[in-house]
Design a protein around this motif. Structure first.
Motif, short mmCIF file in Angstrom:
data_model
loop_
_atom_site.label_atom_id
_atom_site.label_comp_id
_atom_site.label_asym_id
_atom_site.label_seq_id
_atom_site.Cartn_x
_atom_site.Cartn_y
_atom_site.Cartn_z
N TRP A 128 3.64 6.61 0.05
CA TRP A 128 2.35 5.26 -0.36
C TRP A 128 3.29 3.94 0.64
CZ3 TRP A 128 -0.59 6.82 -3.30
CH2 TRP A 128 -0.54 7.65 -4.49
N GLN A 129 4.33 4.65 1.38
CA GLN A 129 4.42 3.47 2.01
C GLN A 129 3.37 3.57 3.52
OE1 GLN A 129 8.49 4.89 2.52
NE2 GLN A 129 9.30 2.78 2.39
N MET A 130 3.62 5.02 4.19
CA MET A 130 2.95 5.52 5.38
C MET A 130 1.45 4.88 4.50
SD MET A 130 4.58 8.61 6.68
CE MET A 130 3.08 9.03 6.94
N LEU A 131 1.03 4.98 3.59
CA LEU A 131 -0.74 4.92 3.29
C LEU A 131 -1.13 3.11 3.35
CD1 LEU A 131 -3.26 5.37 1.98
CD2 LEU A 131 -2.40 4.97 -0.11
N CYS A 132 0.13 2.37 2.36
CA CYS A 132 0.25 0.83 3.02
C CYS A 132 -0.10 0.34 4.42
CB CYS A 132 1.31 -0.26 1.79
SG CYS A 132 1.09 0.59 -0.02
#
Length: 157
Positions: A128-132
């Motif tokens: 989710w960090q990478m997606l954000c």
């Protein structure tokens, strides 16, 4: 009441001792131990029908595909999915989480928020960090208190 010894007996690896004590295995997030029935089914697959599924018209491929679809149907019934095609197999939890997170890539944009809790394993935070980072969305983390409880008031809107 659960008979822990009976359950342990289903898992051959748990019959061994580590440091003189019965093995207790807690790293299920990385690898779950297998009961004998699963070990037997995997061995039977490799011995009798090992082939790619949905990729061939030869006998072994058809047998492997049929077995795959039977298992998908069993899982569909177990989790009460509406359709068998809703059951998607991945190599593990991390792969599954990554697939879900990546599925949101075309939907998120700057100003959107992704909410995770402080209780999450890092394998459910990093995707989710990478997606954000890729989409410009903001990752929000629900904090927890000293008791390990989520602090509801911190994320109520």
């Amino acid at each position: 009441m659960l008979d822990i010894q009976k359950i342990r007996a289903d898992f051959p690896i748990l019959s061994q001792k580590v440091n003189g004590k019965p093995l207790v295995y807690f790293d299920n997030g990385a690898t779950s131990q297998k009961p004998q029935i699963v070990i037997d089914a995997i061995a039977q697959y490799y011995q009798e029908i090992n082939a790619n599924i949905h990729r061939g018209v030869h006998t072994l491929s058809q047998l492997a595909t049929d077995a795959y679809e039977v298992s998908r149907g069993k899982i569909q019934n177990h989790i009460n999915a509406k359709h068998a095609h809703e059951v998607i197999f991945t190599s593990g939890t991390t792969h599954g989480i990554n697939a879900v997170a990546n599925g949101f890539a075309s939907l998120l944009k700057v100003g959107d928020e992704v909410l995770v809790s402080a209780l999450e394993h890092h394998s459910n935070i990093v995707p989710w960090q990478m997606l954000c980072e890729r989409t410009g969305a903001t990752l929000k983390v629900i904090p927890m208190n000293e008791k390990g409880e989520l602090i509801q008031s911190e994320y109520d809107t």
